[in-house]
Structures are given as structure tokens and as C-alpha cells.
Design a protein around this motif. Structure first.
Motif, PDB file in Angstrom:
ATOM      1  N   ILE A  65      61.760  42.591  38.748  1.00  0.00           N
ATOM      2  CA  ILE A  65      62.331  43.768  38.086  1.00  0.00           C
ATOM      3  C   ILE A  65      62.708  44.794  39.132  1.00  0.00           C
ATOM      4  O   ILE A  65      61.888  45.175  39.976  1.00  0.00           O
ATOM      5  CB  ILE A  65      61.312  44.366  37.091  1.00  0.00           C
ATOM      6  CG1 ILE A  65      60.923  43.312  36.040  1.00  0.00           C
ATOM      7  CG2 ILE A  65      61.875  45.616  36.413  1.00  0.00           C
ATOM      8  CD1 ILE A  65      59.714  43.698  35.208  1.00  0.00           C
ATOM      9  N   ILE A 128      72.627  44.003  28.758  1.00  0.00           N
ATOM     10  CA  ILE A 128      71.915  44.720  27.699  1.00  0.00           C
ATOM     11  C   ILE A 128      72.427  46.156  27.739  1.00  0.00           C
ATOM     12  O   ILE A 128      72.249  46.853  28.744  1.00  0.00           O
ATOM     13  CB  ILE A 128      70.395  44.667  27.907  1.00  0.00           C
ATOM     14  CG1 ILE A 128      69.904  43.215  27.894  1.00  0.00           C
ATOM     15  CG2 ILE A 128      69.664  45.488  26.837  1.00  0.00           C
ATOM     16  CD1 ILE A 128      68.457  43.043  28.268  1.00  0.00           C
ATOM     17  N   ILE A 137      72.041  47.367  31.617  1.00  0.00           N
ATOM     18  CA  ILE A 137      70.896  46.647  32.180  1.00  0.00           C
ATOM     19  C   ILE A 137      71.273  45.176  32.306  1.00  0.00           C
ATOM     20  O   ILE A 137      71.961  44.617  31.441  1.00  0.00           O
ATOM     21  CB  ILE A 137      69.661  46.844  31.282  1.00  0.00           C
ATOM     22  CG1 ILE A 137      69.206  48.300  31.378  1.00  0.00           C
ATOM     23  CG2 ILE A 137      68.532  45.902  31.679  1.00  0.00           C
ATOM     24  CD1 ILE A 137      68.288  48.725  30.285  1.00  0.00           C
ATOM     25  N   TRP A 139      70.180  41.113  32.866  1.00  0.00           N
ATOM     26  CA  TRP A 139      69.136  40.104  32.684  1.00  0.00           C
ATOM     27  C   TRP A 139      69.715  38.791  33.212  1.00  0.00           C
ATOM     28  O   TRP A 139      70.658  38.250  32.631  1.00  0.00           O
ATOM     29  CB  TRP A 139      68.773  40.024  31.198  1.00  0.00           C
ATOM     30  CG  TRP A 139      67.785  38.964  30.800  1.00  0.00           C
ATOM     31  CD1 TRP A 139      68.003  37.623  30.759  1.00  0.00           C
ATOM     32  CD2 TRP A 139      66.442  39.167  30.346  1.00  0.00           C
ATOM     33  NE1 TRP A 139      66.878  36.967  30.306  1.00  0.00           N
ATOM     34  CE2 TRP A 139      65.898  37.893  30.047  1.00  0.00           C
ATOM     35  CE3 TRP A 139      65.645  40.277  30.169  1.00  0.00           C
ATOM     36  CZ2 TRP A 139      64.607  37.723  29.563  1.00  0.00           C
ATOM     37  CZ3 TRP A 139      64.354  40.110  29.690  1.00  0.00           C
ATOM     38  CH2 TRP A 139      63.835  38.844  29.400  1.00  0.00           C
ATOM     39  N   ILE A 148      65.548  41.228  36.281  1.00  0.00           N
ATOM     40  CA  ILE A 148      65.917  42.323  35.387  1.00  0.00           C
ATOM     41  C   ILE A 148      66.270  43.530  36.242  1.00  0.00           C
ATOM     42  O   ILE A 148      65.434  44.010  37.019  1.00  0.00           O
ATOM     43  CB  ILE A 148      64.758  42.681  34.430  1.00  0.00           C
ATOM     44  CG1 ILE A 148      64.342  41.447  33.611  1.00  0.00           C
ATOM     45  CG2 ILE A 148      65.148  43.831  33.504  1.00  0.00           C
ATOM     46  CD1 ILE A 148      63.039  41.633  32.843  1.00  0.00           C
ATOM     47  N   LEU A 150      67.367  47.427  36.300  1.00  0.00           N
ATOM     48  CA  LEU A 150      67.329  48.636  35.487  1.00  0.00           C
ATOM     49  C   LEU A 150      67.882  49.816  36.270  1.00  0.00           C
ATOM     50  O   LEU A 150      67.800  49.839  37.508  1.00  0.00           O
ATOM     51  CB  LEU A 150      65.888  48.955  35.071  1.00  0.00           C
ATOM     52  CG  LEU A 150      65.168  47.902  34.234  1.00  0.00           C
ATOM     53  CD1 LEU A 150      63.662  48.057  34.376  1.00  0.00           C
ATOM     54  CD2 LEU A 150      65.566  48.014  32.780  1.00  0.00           C
ATOM     55  N   PHE A 161      63.272  49.988  28.584  1.00  0.00           N
ATOM     56  CA  PHE A 161      62.291  48.945  28.881  1.00  0.00           C
ATOM     57  C   PHE A 161      61.349  48.740  27.700  1.00  0.00           C
ATOM     58  O   PHE A 161      61.067  47.605  27.316  1.00  0.00           O
ATOM     59  CB  PHE A 161      61.491  49.310  30.136  1.00  0.00           C
ATOM     60  CG  PHE A 161      60.746  48.146  30.710  1.00  0.00           C
ATOM     61  CD1 PHE A 161      61.404  47.212  31.504  1.00  0.00           C
ATOM     62  CD2 PHE A 161      59.399  47.955  30.451  1.00  0.00           C
ATOM     63  CE1 PHE A 161      60.723  46.099  32.021  1.00  0.00           C
ATOM     64  CE2 PHE A 161      58.714  46.861  30.957  1.00  0.00           C
ATOM     65  CZ  PHE A 161      59.381  45.933  31.741  1.00  0.00           C
ATOM     66  N   ILE A 165      63.546  45.644  26.518  1.00  0.00           N
ATOM     67  CA  ILE A 165      63.097  44.600  27.448  1.00  0.00           C
ATOM     68  C   ILE A 165      61.773  43.988  27.009  1.00  0.00           C
ATOM     69  O   ILE A 165      61.627  42.758  26.986  1.00  0.00           O
ATOM     70  CB  ILE A 165      62.995  45.148  28.885  1.00  0.00           C
ATOM     71  CG1 ILE A 165      64.353  45.683  29.350  1.00  0.00           C
ATOM     72  CG2 ILE A 165      62.481  44.071  29.832  1.00  0.00           C
ATOM     73  CD1 ILE A 165      65.461  44.653  29.336  1.00  0.00           C
ATOM     74  N   LYS A 168      62.202  41.656  24.113  1.00  0.00           N
ATOM     75  CA  LYS A 168      62.921  40.446  24.540  1.00  0.00           C
ATOM     76  C   LYS A 168      61.988  39.489  25.279  1.00  0.00           C
ATOM     77  O   LYS A 168      62.028  38.269  25.046  1.00  0.00           O
ATOM     78  CB  LYS A 168      64.106  40.840  25.434  1.00  0.00           C
ATOM     79  CG  LYS A 168      65.011  39.687  25.847  1.00  0.00           C
ATOM     80  CD  LYS A 168      66.224  40.218  26.582  1.00  0.00           C
ATOM     81  CE  LYS A 168      67.114  39.081  27.104  1.00  0.00           C
ATOM     82  NZ  LYS A 168      67.697  38.254  26.017  1.00  0.00           N
ATOM     83  N   ILE A 169      61.141  40.025  26.139  1.00  0.00           N
ATOM     84  CA  ILE A 169      60.171  39.188  26.842  1.00  0.00           C
ATOM     85  C   ILE A 169      59.209  38.539  25.846  1.00  0.00           C
ATOM     86  O   ILE A 169      58.913  37.334  25.932  1.00  0.00           O
ATOM     87  CB  ILE A 169      59.382  40.023  27.881  1.00  0.00           C
ATOM     88  CG1 ILE A 169      60.305  40.468  29.025  1.00  0.00           C
ATOM     89  CG2 ILE A 169      58.210  39.213  28.455  1.00  0.00           C
ATOM     90  CD1 ILE A 169      59.653  41.422  30.004  1.00  0.00           C
TER      91      ILE A 169
END
Length: 416
Positions: A65, A128, A137, A139, A148, A150, A161, A165, A168-169
Motif C-alpha cells: 500500500i 476506484i 485510487i 488497485w 494499492i 492511495l 480506505f 478498500i 473490498k479486501i
């Protein structure tokens, strides 16, 4: 699963800007069972970015990240560098461009070429949309890892986030549960506590880890259990805390909260006791801590900040001759402050503080770092002396505040 965080920005390295993003991201990941193994801060230099990405992709981290460098200015080089690292090229993402265009139209602004440039992204990256700004953002999947990217603006990064995020994770990966419980230990030096707990700690299950988190004279012992069966984790943590309670006895003051004010409030409420406070060195900080908890009016009658000598004389009724004889920072004055505070507020218990926080000495030439805490309870007054000449002014006030709260707790238990 593991993650590393790369903070990109010369402004962070220079100390002019404080990085709050990595702390926030790490906490959010921790809540869903993703362990952060490393947090790094690097410059906006493309070579530094590439080298760090290569290092991160060769590690055992599942998520890499980055924050920063996605803006439209010349010093924002993350996207172009990322494309080169991925052996990719930047392409116009129509969805991102449409969003930025609508955003500018809504605000009555004309979009320039630099802003339009933010809609260009590596072709292999999933976009995103950033609901809080213009930099999308990214991915990207590469070598069985997720990259990722940001933006650096905290309110954009942190909101996106948490809202996009993290879900999504959670949706795309099977994540373990993390169960944490903390207990509070007092009056136990950290090294001695570690020795006492050696056998118990060595016999903890492999999936339970222990952290020692000192805070003043208190130590928080945090147990963390990680696995896929939540019920078993909770049962095992509870079982280990029972063992701790037996080993540490009364030095373990709470297994339900780490907040000393909550512990004190619970005891006062259950025993129908009242409290008042006369503060000098702490300047109202103890009262602020007490009243920060909702419902404190049930037991807290009030306080007085007797910061100057005249207030001690006029409001707390301590004779000038008495102060001149013993000095304002003394066991005798701390005792008088507590006794007279209890009378003034008609409380069962009264606390007092007096001392020199620095950087200079007081009118009586008392040394910096000297302090006394007085506690009146059931006709008896206790006074504790402290001397911390190495602390800064703010540290001294915080330390004496914590010591005073702990003293209340200990004397309550003693007289329970």
C-alpha cells in the motif's frame, strides 16, 4: 495475511508534514486480521519508489500500500513511476475523467490540463473513484500480490480506505479473526512483571501473542489471538486472563477496560462515594480526565484549581503563615489541601496536587520535578512524594495526573 505501507513524500521526510495515514491504515488493517509488517517513508524520487516497490514485491507481504504522489503537480511522480515498474503505460480512464469533470462542473470551476492528467492511469490497474478528491485510487494485481495506491491527503485517503478498500479486501479474501483483550497491571516494574510471567507467557498457545504497553506507572498487557474460529479464540483468551488474575492478584486492577477513570468511576458508583479535587501543579487536568467520562456527576462533586498561593489561602483556607513555614510544595500543604477540599465540597474523598512542573523553580525555590499528591479518605490523609527532574513540563503534568488517579484507586482498594 500481511501488508506493508509505503509513505511517499519529501514533505514527510522533511518533518514539515506529519504522516497520519500509515497509522490509520495500519489500525484498519489490524481490525480485519491483516498484519502490517513494515511502514516505510521514502522520497518522491522515482528511483527510490522503484527500489522500494521491488523490495516489497520480493517480501512475503500480500498487500503493498502506498500513499502520496498521485496529485497533478510535478513532484507527484508515483503513477508514471508505477507504470514503468509494471512495464505498462498510462491510459485515459474515462470513468475517472467523467467523475472529475462532474466534480468541477458542480463547483463551477474550469478543469485545466494538469487536473485532467489525473484521469490517466496504468492500463493494468483497476480504478476506484475517489469520492473525496480528484486523484483516483489504483488497485493492481501483480505476482499474486495486491498493490494499492492511495493519495496523500489524509481526509481523502482515510475515508476512502475505510469505506471502499477495507470492504473490498474483506470481500475478496478469506481473513482470520483477531480477538484482543487487555488487562491493566499497576505497581509492578516492567522487567519484574516479565520475570513473574515468564512461565505463563512461554506456555501461551502459538496463536496468542502478548504485548507489554507501559503508560506511566500502569502496564497494559494486551493479548491478541488470531485464527479462523472466533469462538475458540474468545474462550482461550478468557482462559488465559483467568490465569493472569490468579498470578497477579490485586496488582491486576481491570480485565474489562484500560481506562483508569472508568475503573475509578465504577468503584465510586458501586460504593456510593463522592470525590472532590484541589489541583495546583496539574492545573485542572485531573478534573478534566474525571469529567471526560459521561455520568461522572454521580460521584464527582467538583474541583478547584488552586494554582497560585493566594487561592490556597483564600479558598482552601490554608494560613499564609503555614505556607511560609512549610513552603507551598510540601507534604504538609498537600495534606491541608486535601483535608480542606473535602470540607469545602463535603465529599467522602478529596485529592490534592502541588509541585513544580518547570522549567523554572517556584517562589520558594523548590526544585523542578518535585511534587506531592495528597488523598483524604475516612478521616485519614495520605501524602506521596514524587521527584522527576528529567521530565518536561507537559510530561510532568501528565505523569502526576496519572499517579494521582492510581493513588485514588490503590487507597480505595486498601480501605474497601
Amino acid at each position: 495475511m500481511n501488508a506493508c505501507i509505503i509513505v511517499i513524500g519529501d514533505e514527510i521526510l522533511s518533518g514539515r508534514t506529519l504522516d497520519t495515514n500509515s497509522n490509520f491504515i495500519a489500525k484498519q488493517l489490524d481490525l480485519i486480521g491483516v498484519s502490517v509488517t513494515q511502514i516505510s517513508t521514502i522520497s518522491d524520487n522515482p528511483t527510490s519508489i522503484v527500489n522500494k516497490l521491488k523490495e516489497s514485491f520480493s517480501s512475503d507481504n500480500d498487500f503493498i500500500i502506498t500513499t502520496g504522489g498521485l496529485g497533478p503537480t510535478q513532484d507527484d511522480k508515483t503513477k508514471q513511476t508505477l507504470a514503468e515498474f509494471l512495464s505498462d503505460q498510462l491510459v485515459l480512464n474515462q470513468q475517472a475523467l467523467d467523475f472529475i469533470t462532474r466534480l468541477y462542473c458542480t463547483n463551477g470551476r474550469t478543469m485545466n490540463d494538469l487536473t485532467r492528467k489525473q484521469a490517466w492511469v496504468p492500463s493494468s490497474s483497476e480504478v476506484i473513484i475517489n469520492r473525496y478528491g480528484t486523484a483516483p485510487i489504483l488497485w493492481t494485481k501483480k505476482s499474486n500480490k495486491i498493490l494499492i495506491n492511495l493519495p496523500g491527503v489524509p481526509y481523502e485517503t482515510q475515508a476512502m480506505f475505510k469505506e471502499f478498500i477495507i470492504p473490498k479486501i474483506k470481500k475478496e479474501f478469506n481473513l482470520p479473526h483477531i480477538i484482543r483483550r487487555s488487562v491493566i497491571v499497576v505497581d509492578y516494574p516492567e522487567s519484574e512483571l516479565a520475570i513473574t510471567l515468564t512461565d505463563w507467557e512461554n506456555n501461551l498457545p502459538d496463536y496468542i501473542s502478548l504485548s507489554y504497553l507501559p503508560s506511566g506507572a500502569r502496564i497494559e498487557l494486551r493479548l491478541s489471538a488470531k485464527g479462523f474460529n472466533k469462538t475458540i479464540l474468545e474462550e482461550e483468551i478468557a482462559h488465559e486472563i483467568k490465569k493472569l488474575s490468579f498470578i497477579l492478584d490485586k496488582k491486576l486492577i481491570s480485565t474489562t477496560t484500560t481506562n483508569i477513570v472508568e475503573i475509578i468511576a465504577d468503584f465510586f458508583s458501586k460504593n456510593q462515594l463522592t470525590l472532590s479535587i484541589a489541583e495546583s501543579i496539574t492545573g485542572g487536568n485531573i478534573s478534566r480526565k474525571i469529567t471526560s467520562l459521561a455520568g461522572s456527576s454521580v460521584y464527582y462533586k467538583g474541583g478547584i484549581t488552586a494554582y497560585c498561593t493566594q487561592i490556597k489561602e483564600n479558598i482552601l483556607k490554608i494560613p499564609e503563615s503555614f505556607i511560609n513555614t512549610h513552603k507551598v510544595v510540601s507534604e504538609e500543604v498537600a495534606k491541608k489541601m486535601a483535608i480542606n477540599c473535602a470540607k469545602l465540597f463535603n465529599s467522602d474523598i478529596a485529592l490534592s496536587t502541588t509541585g513544580v512542573a518547570g522549567p523554572g523553580s517556584d517562589e520558594f525555590d523548590d526544585s523542578v520535578g518535585l511534587a506531592y499528591i495528597g488523598l483524604y479518605f475516612k478521616g485519614i490523609t495520605y501524602v506521596k512524594k514524587y521527584n522527576y527532574p528529567y521530565l518536561t513540563r507537559d510530561e510532568m503534568i501528565t505523569w502526576i495526573t496519572n499517579k494521582a488517579l492510581e493513588l485514588i484507586y490503590f487507597e480505595l482498594i486498601k480501605n474497601k
